[in-house]
Design an enzyme around this catalytic site. Sequence first.
Site, short mmCIF file in Angstrom:
data_model
loop_
_atom_site.label_atom_id
_atom_site.label_comp_id
_atom_site.label_asym_id
_atom_site.label_seq_id
_atom_site.Cartn_x
_atom_site.Cartn_y
_atom_site.Cartn_z
N GLU A 125 22.32 -11.68 47.08
CA GLU A 125 23.24 -11.42 48.30
C GLU A 125 23.08 -9.95 48.98
O GLU A 125 23.60 -9.47 49.86
CB GLU A 125 24.75 -11.61 47.97
CG GLU A 125 25.32 -10.82 46.91
CD GLU A 125 24.98 -11.22 45.64
OE1 GLU A 125 24.15 -11.65 45.30
OE2 GLU A 125 25.62 -10.68 44.45
N HIS B 299 20.44 -10.37 42.27
CA HIS B 299 21.48 -10.68 43.28
C HIS B 299 20.71 -11.02 44.56
O HIS B 299 20.39 -10.01 45.18
CB HIS B 299 22.31 -9.29 43.58
CG HIS B 299 23.18 -9.29 42.05
ND1 HIS B 299 24.52 -9.85 42.09
CD2 HIS B 299 23.18 -8.61 40.84
CE1 HIS B 299 25.17 -9.52 40.98
NE2 HIS B 299 24.40 -8.91 40.25
N GLY C 55 29.83 -11.24 37.69
CA GLY C 55 31.10 -10.46 37.45
C GLY C 55 30.94 -9.62 36.13
O GLY C 55 29.97 -9.48 35.62
N LYS D 32 35.23 -9.19 59.34
CA LYS D 32 35.07 -8.54 60.47
C LYS D 32 34.08 -8.63 61.42
O LYS D 32 34.37 -8.68 62.39
CB LYS D 32 35.23 -6.81 59.99
CG LYS D 32 35.24 -5.96 60.73
CD LYS D 32 36.60 -5.76 61.06
CE LYS D 32 37.13 -4.57 62.07
NZ LYS D 32 38.26 -4.20 62.21
N CYS E 275 23.86 -14.09 38.23
CA CYS E 275 24.09 -13.04 37.35
C CYS E 275 24.73 -13.69 36.43
O CYS E 275 24.66 -14.76 35.57
CB CYS E 275 24.71 -11.92 38.14
SG CYS E 275 24.33 -10.50 36.92
N TYR E 276 26.28 -13.18 36.21
CA TYR E 276 26.99 -13.76 35.14
C TYR E 276 27.19 -15.22 35.37
O TYR E 276 27.37 -16.10 34.55
CB TYR E 276 28.81 -13.16 35.20
CG TYR E 276 29.60 -13.83 34.41
CD1 TYR E 276 29.37 -13.06 33.31
CD2 TYR E 276 30.60 -14.46 34.79
CE1 TYR E 276 30.47 -13.66 32.21
CE2 TYR E 276 31.44 -14.89 34.09
CZ TYR E 276 31.52 -14.68 32.70
OH TYR E 276 32.30 -15.09 32.01
N ASP F 96 40.92 -6.04 65.47
CA ASP F 96 41.58 -7.26 65.30
C ASP F 96 42.92 -7.67 66.03
O ASP F 96 42.85 -8.70 66.49
CB ASP F 96 42.26 -7.06 63.77
CG ASP F 96 41.01 -6.63 62.94
OD1 ASP F 96 40.09 -7.04 63.37
OD2 ASP F 96 41.51 -5.81 62.08
#
Length: 570
Positions: free
Chosen positions: A228, A226, A112, A426, A139-140, A284
């Site tokens: 991710e 990170h 963040g 998605k 991280c944060y 969608d």
Amino acid sequence: MVIYFQYMAKGRVKSKPSPKASRRVATSGDIEVSTYLEIAKEIGGVQPAAAKEAIPSGEREAIIVIDFGSQYSLLIARRVRECQVYCELVSADTPWEKIAPLNPKGFILSGGPGSVYEANAPMAPAYIYESRLPILGICYGMQVITHQMGGQVAPGTKREYGHALLNLGGVDSPLFANVPQSTPVWMSHGDKIEAMPPDFNVLAYTDNSPFAAIGNDKNIFGLQFHPEVVHTPEGKTILKNFVYRICGCQGNWTMGNFITDSLTKIQKEVGKGKVISALSGGVDSAVVSTLIHKAIGDQITCIFVNHGMLRREEVERTFNTFRLNMGMNIVYVDASERFLNRMKGVTDPETKRKIIGEEFINVFEEEAKKIGKVDFLAQGTLYPDVIESASSGSTAAAKIKSHHNVGGLPSRMTLKLLEPLRYLFKDEVRQVGLELGLPEEMVWRQPFPGPGLAIRIIGEVTEEKLEILRAADWVVMNEIKKAKLYRQLWQSFAILTDVHSVGVMGDYRTYGYLVAVRAVTSDDAMTADWSRLPYDVLARISNRIVNEVPEVNRVVYDITSKPPSTIEWE
Ligand code: XMP
């Protein structure tokens, strides 16, 4: 939908996206249709349904991400789900009562923009520590753990941003099982840990960060980097280790399970009721309609409005897929003439959008009335839209209402929303589409704007110009697909400009249209880069357009990124 309202809010004048906007991920391919319907429903006094449980009800398990506002927060949730574990993102003030029913197996604290030593810096709720469940701070999130557990965080002398080489320390931790001794990671932080909380060990370090990974024996971990993002190649292994080795998850989040579970839920929710949906050819609406059809058969009717500004063969393809292959109940309305009449003399892009929006609701309402009593409106709302609405405290439709002046569906049509995809990303929707037997071509379709070709024709839209653009656009699509580039590109299409230029063909001078070709790569449409298409692909596109479309004698390629340009030309 979200992409669309950001577009509207920006009004094409102010180019600075909001900080929130930068964390958007790709969502609806048929953005506009669902937005119109949602606005219409809200005007009719109906609010979106409250969140429903998405996870399979059998062996329920979930990882909860406490979102501190990082641009990567949603990405963490996606990565966890890629490990086949259900994951939800919640804000730090979410009460335990809302989380408990998901049966959390562990928490991840996201990164963040804040600094833990600032007044009012967001902190982790006490229950994450009281629950004794495993915690991974990123991280944060790591700095929050450090701060709350008695360590020390200080502003870094210089910001560390970019690649770093992570070296594993001497301590053997399940978090780093199967991770090489030395591996690249992605750093993005200003503050740094000065002292670890009591009883924590260093698990890994980099040249700049002596505390790049820390952990204690209560399964509480912190990562300064990170895991991710793709720039951390072993990130997925680390997250997988966390959810399986540390949190003990089983991995029951598969799209097969999702479908089975959704069918029962839809049947229960709808009962003997009737459902309508709007088909647009986008992913969608296609997946949501097919899923509901599988659950309740002919209780769903799909309304497919052809506004006359679709690409070549789009109508036939959509109709055939649903009516002929899937045997669905479709009301097809060719309203092209009606839309085109209203577009006469209109050149302003926003007015084009407004007219199409209004007319869409009019047609949809007329057709819905003919069906008789309807109970539900099916919508292809996706998880990023839900998160966006929740974090901003308003629905997407509410946000764009001020930019649109569309009429609502009559209030006597008290429709409830049916949104079975509201917990999916998605890529998960695509997977569901494939498992439901939708053609790959439809599942992997590039996004197409609601107003269609109207915003790809500069100036007034006429039938003649639509035909010219359809022919040119067909060539672009065809050559891009032949070169196997279609899926790599966010969008690729032709634009019919209002420029004429002189050319020469044989012995004659010509004065024809200028067509522009646009092909961009992007993750979320908030930013985009023009694609470095191979010259020979560009050459084939250009040759074929001038040969096959007699009104066109010049083709240019758009080499501007977004920003400063936008993806569409209008
Ligand atoms: P821009 O042109 O703003 O587009 O860079 C970003 C994304 O949004 C799509 N787009 C629209 N979609 N109605 C839609 O449904 C619209 O009016 C509209 N305008 C732009 C565009 O295709 C791109 O994917």
